[in-house]
Design an enzyme around this catalytic site. Structure first.
Site, PDB file in Angstrom:
ATOM      1  N   LYS A  42      40.694  12.310   9.615  1.00  0.00           N
ATOM      2  CA  LYS A  42      41.432  12.837   8.503  1.00  0.00           C
ATOM      3  C   LYS A  42      40.622  12.785   7.218  1.00  0.00           C
ATOM      4  O   LYS A  42      40.865  13.557   6.300  1.00  0.00           O
ATOM      5  CB  LYS A  42      42.696  12.013   8.251  1.00  0.00           C
ATOM      6  CG  LYS A  42      43.740  12.013   9.276  1.00  0.00           C
ATOM      7  CD  LYS A  42      44.926  11.166   8.792  1.00  0.00           C
ATOM      8  CE  LYS A  42      45.796  10.786   9.938  1.00  0.00           C
ATOM      9  NZ  LYS A  42      46.860   9.875   9.521  1.00  0.00           N
ATOM     10  N   GLY A  43      39.714  11.854   7.138  1.00  0.00           N
ATOM     11  CA  GLY A  43      39.035  11.590   5.877  1.00  0.00           C
ATOM     12  C   GLY A  43      38.309  12.763   5.271  1.00  0.00           C
ATOM     13  O   GLY A  43      38.121  12.825   4.062  1.00  0.00           O
ATOM     14  N   GLU A  97      31.401  15.732   7.381  1.00  0.00           N
ATOM     15  CA  GLU A  97      31.897  14.363   7.530  1.00  0.00           C
ATOM     16  C   GLU A  97      32.067  13.753   6.150  1.00  0.00           C
ATOM     17  O   GLU A  97      31.291  14.057   5.238  1.00  0.00           O
ATOM     18  CB  GLU A  97      30.887  13.566   8.371  1.00  0.00           C
ATOM     19  CG  GLU A  97      31.248  12.144   8.645  1.00  0.00           C
ATOM     20  CD  GLU A  97      32.449  11.965   9.554  1.00  0.00           C
ATOM     21  OE1 GLU A  97      33.570  12.188   9.076  1.00  0.00           O
ATOM     22  OE2 GLU A  97      32.265  11.579  10.709  1.00  0.00           O
ATOM     23  N   ASP A  98      33.063  12.895   5.999  1.00  0.00           N
ATOM     24  CA  ASP A  98      33.290  12.258   4.702  1.00  0.00           C
ATOM     25  C   ASP A  98      32.276  11.153   4.438  1.00  0.00           C
ATOM     26  O   ASP A  98      31.691  11.082   3.370  1.00  0.00           O
ATOM     27  CB  ASP A  98      34.724  11.735   4.575  1.00  0.00           C
ATOM     28  CG  ASP A  98      35.133  10.789   5.693  1.00  0.00           C
ATOM     29  OD1 ASP A  98      34.440  10.721   6.734  1.00  0.00           O
ATOM     30  OD2 ASP A  98      36.168  10.114   5.543  1.00  0.00           O
ATOM     31  N   ASP A 101      28.763   5.918   8.013  1.00  0.00           N
ATOM     32  CA  ASP A 101      28.700   4.479   7.787  1.00  0.00           C
ATOM     33  C   ASP A 101      28.098   3.804   9.018  1.00  0.00           C
ATOM     34  O   ASP A 101      26.880   3.800   9.188  1.00  0.00           O
ATOM     35  CB  ASP A 101      30.102   3.962   7.472  1.00  0.00           C
ATOM     36  CG  ASP A 101      30.135   2.526   6.967  1.00  0.00           C
ATOM     37  OD1 ASP A 101      29.082   1.860   6.934  1.00  0.00           O
ATOM     38  OD2 ASP A 101      31.230   2.057   6.622  1.00  0.00           O
ATOM     39  N   LYS A 129      25.922   5.769   4.030  1.00  0.00           N
ATOM     40  CA  LYS A 129      25.787   4.333   3.762  1.00  0.00           C
ATOM     41  C   LYS A 129      24.890   3.738   4.849  1.00  0.00           C
ATOM     42  O   LYS A 129      25.358   3.143   5.807  1.00  0.00           O
ATOM     43  CB  LYS A 129      27.157   3.650   3.772  1.00  0.00           C
ATOM     44  CG  LYS A 129      27.101   2.220   3.256  1.00  0.00           C
ATOM     45  CD  LYS A 129      28.351   1.377   3.444  1.00  0.00           C
ATOM     46  CE  LYS A 129      29.658   1.985   3.193  1.00  0.00           C
ATOM     47  NZ  LYS A 129      30.785   1.017   3.373  1.00  0.00           N
ATOM     48  N   PHE A 152      33.010  -1.318   0.081  1.00  0.00           N
ATOM     49  CA  PHE A 152      34.190  -0.711   0.698  1.00  0.00           C
ATOM     50  C   PHE A 152      34.701   0.339  -0.278  1.00  0.00           C
ATOM     51  O   PHE A 152      35.240   0.012  -1.329  1.00  0.00           O
ATOM     52  CB  PHE A 152      35.258  -1.763   0.982  1.00  0.00           C
ATOM     53  CG  PHE A 152      36.290  -1.280   1.952  1.00  0.00           C
ATOM     54  CD1 PHE A 152      36.312  -1.756   3.241  1.00  0.00           C
ATOM     55  CD2 PHE A 152      37.237  -0.324   1.581  1.00  0.00           C
ATOM     56  CE1 PHE A 152      37.262  -1.292   4.157  1.00  0.00           C
ATOM     57  CE2 PHE A 152      38.177   0.136   2.478  1.00  0.00           C
ATOM     58  CZ  PHE A 152      38.187  -0.349   3.766  1.00  0.00           C
ATOM     59  N   VAL A 153      34.503   1.622   0.074  1.00  0.00           N
ATOM     60  CA  VAL A 153      34.851   2.710  -0.835  1.00  0.00           C
ATOM     61  C   VAL A 153      36.098   3.454  -0.369  1.00  0.00           C
ATOM     62  O   VAL A 153      36.354   3.571   0.833  1.00  0.00           O
ATOM     63  CB  VAL A 153      33.679   3.693  -1.025  1.00  0.00           C
ATOM     64  CG1 VAL A 153      32.528   3.028  -1.757  1.00  0.00           C
ATOM     65  CG2 VAL A 153      33.199   4.266   0.297  1.00  0.00           C
ATOM     66  N   ASP A 159      40.020   6.180   2.901  1.00  0.00           N
ATOM     67  CA  ASP A 159      41.217   5.369   2.783  1.00  0.00           C
ATOM     68  C   ASP A 159      40.987   3.910   3.140  1.00  0.00           C
ATOM     69  O   ASP A 159      39.969   3.546   3.729  1.00  0.00           O
ATOM     70  CB  ASP A 159      42.296   5.917   3.722  1.00  0.00           C
ATOM     71  CG  ASP A 159      42.036   5.561   5.183  1.00  0.00           C
ATOM     72  OD1 ASP A 159      42.896   4.890   5.784  1.00  0.00           O
ATOM     73  OD2 ASP A 159      40.976   5.930   5.725  1.00  0.00           O
ATOM     74  N   ARG A 165      43.510   7.911  -0.396  1.00  0.00           N
ATOM     75  CA  ARG A 165      42.833   9.182  -0.091  1.00  0.00           C
ATOM     76  C   ARG A 165      42.948  10.186  -1.240  1.00  0.00           C
ATOM     77  O   ARG A 165      42.085  11.033  -1.409  1.00  0.00           O
ATOM     78  CB  ARG A 165      43.411   9.821   1.171  1.00  0.00           C
ATOM     79  CG  ARG A 165      43.114   9.085   2.464  1.00  0.00           C
ATOM     80  CD  ARG A 165      43.602   9.926   3.653  1.00  0.00           C
ATOM     81  NE  ARG A 165      43.658   9.181   4.886  1.00  0.00           N
ATOM     82  CZ  ARG A 165      42.642   9.002   5.731  1.00  0.00           C
ATOM     83  NH1 ARG A 165      41.469   9.493   5.443  1.00  0.00           N
ATOM     84  NH2 ARG A 165      42.819   8.330   6.847  1.00  0.00           N
TER      85      ARG A 165
END
Length: 180
Positions: A42-43, A97-98, A101, A129, A152-153, A159, A165
């Protein structure tokens, strides 16, 4: 909600400027190729909506949804909840992609889409990241909006427990907000 933000890492203006720049690059890359732009839910929704409008070539939109969670716990096994609906064989495909990580979900998505035999498969991520990457993940993004530090973003689609979000920027979440 904004009281939970330690600092704004990327402003709305910085994000929109970088998306315009990426849009120019992707427009050149996919000129005459009729790409399929795949978003991983969803991100990615906020980034996808802004990014797709900056890609100035005919293209198809599609989404997939993967999960490694049962409730709030990771199972460690990726599951395709919704697959792409477009036949990707012989097509030029771009994954949006958001955040890149740990690499677990992006590596899985990449291999899953490669099994569909696209003509090409590239990755565009808003955030990279590298400090979060799991050992053994060697996949590289072809297009990166911003490389960020280990933090942690949230915001701009990202989210914590399905919240934050809708923030128009990317912010660092205060530790006390996710350690409750």
């Amino acid at each position: 909600m904004e009281n939970d933000i330690q600092e704004i890492l990327l402003t709305e203006e910085q994000i929109q400027q970088r998306i315009r720049e990426l849009g120019e690059e992707l427009t050149k890359e996919y000129e005459g190729k009729d790409p399929v732009i795949v978003g991983v839910l969803k991100g990615v929704v906020v980034f996808y909506a802004d990014m797709i409008r900056q890609i100035k070539v005919p293209c198809q939109m599609d989404f997939m949804w993967i999960s490694s969670y049962a409730g709030t716990c990771s199972t460690g096994k990726m599951d395709v909840k919704r697959d792409v609906s477009v036949d990707l064989k012989g097509r030029h495909v771009l994954i949006l992609e958001d955040i890149y990580d740990t690499g677990n979900s992006l590596d899985f998505t990449y291999k899953h889409l490669m099994s569909k035999e696209p003509a090409s498969l590239k990755i565009c991520t808003l955030l990279d990241k590298p400090s979060g990457r799991k050992p053994g993940i060697t996949l590289q993004a072809d297009y990166v909006g911003f490389t960020i530090p280990s933090a942690f973003v949230v915001g701009y689609g990202l989210d914590f427990d399905e919240h934050y979000r809708n923030l128009p920027y990317v912010g660092v979440l205060k530790p006390e907000a996710y350690e409750k």
